[in-house]
Every structure is written in C-alpha cells, then in structure tokens.
Scaffold this motif. Structure first.
Motif: not given
Length: 143
Positions: A69-71, A76-77, A67, A97-98, A79, A107
């Motif tokens: 995430r991006s910052h 987005n997240y 899993n 993914s979101t 898994s 991403y």
C-alpha cells in the motif's frame, strides 16, 4: 587426491568470504515481512529517494503473495504473487492495484519496477533489478 581436497577447501574458504553480507541464494523466509521502498538506484549508483510523505510498503508473505500500500500522496493498495528462482532470480506476476490518481507520487513507478523485477539481492537492503540498464529498486525491512 590430496591436492584436490586442498583445492576444494581453499575454494570453499574463498567463496565464503565476501566484502559484504549479501545472501547468494535467497529463500522466501529471507524476504518475508514488511519492506518500505526507499529509493531507485540508478545505473551510475546515484539514488533517487522516496520521500517520507510518499511512503510505499511492500509485504512478502510466506505463501508467495506480495501485497502493499501507499500512504501520504497516494492511497492505493496492490497484490500479486511472486516466485524466487535459482541464481537470485525473482518473478512477480502482474499486479492488481486500486487506481487512485497519484500525480506527485512514485507509486506507479514502483508498481512498474515490481512487475518487471527479474533479479534480487539481499544485504542491508532488498534490491530488485528491473531493467537491463541496472536500475534497481531499494527496499528497507520494517518488520
């Protein structure tokens, strides 16, 4: 018999010596933890770095879950699940993914690379090979 034992000893000695610390058989515990995507390594060896403002984390769990995430540029997240196979092969199942738009982020390229990863290498970095022209995703361990 004596010659074959000597040959075996020399073969083992040569195979245990290498110019880097690459792990030849990667196990789940070798890659468990949090990794930061730092670059795409092109087939000619050049790097396309991921900027600090486009930070993307990948977490390999002991139960085979992946899993992350991006910052920064993107929020987005994602898994999925992964399997480590013989000969440093890796299989990552399709990723959920979101879907926030990320116009200046890498991403979606990272998601594509993860989903298409077929081989991994572990030395100072985790290297994921994801296409036949030897383009790689380079990750650095955070924890």
């Amino acid at each position: 018999m004596k010659i074959s034992i000597q040959y075996l000893f020399i073969s083992l000695l040569i195979s245990s010596c290498s110019k880097d610390d690459t792990i030849s058989t990667i196990k789940n515990e070798d890659i468990q933890g949090v990794w930061r995507v730092i670059a795409f390594e092109n087939s000619n060896g050049s790097l396309t770095t991921i900027t600090e403002k486009d930070t993307i984390f990948v977490v390999f769990e002991s139960n085979g879950e992946i899993n992350g995430r991006s910052h920064g540029m993107c929020g987005n997240y994602f898994s999925s699940h992964y399997s480590l196979l013989a000969d440093s092969k890796i299989k990552i199942n399709p990723i959920g993914s979101t879907e926030a738009g990320c116009p200046d982020s890498r991403y979606w390229e990272v998601i594509f690379a993860l989903e298409n990863a077929y081989k991994c290498e572990l030395n100072n970095f985790l290297i994921l090979y994801y296409n036949e022209s030897a383009v790689k995703l380079r990750l650095q361990r955070i924890k």
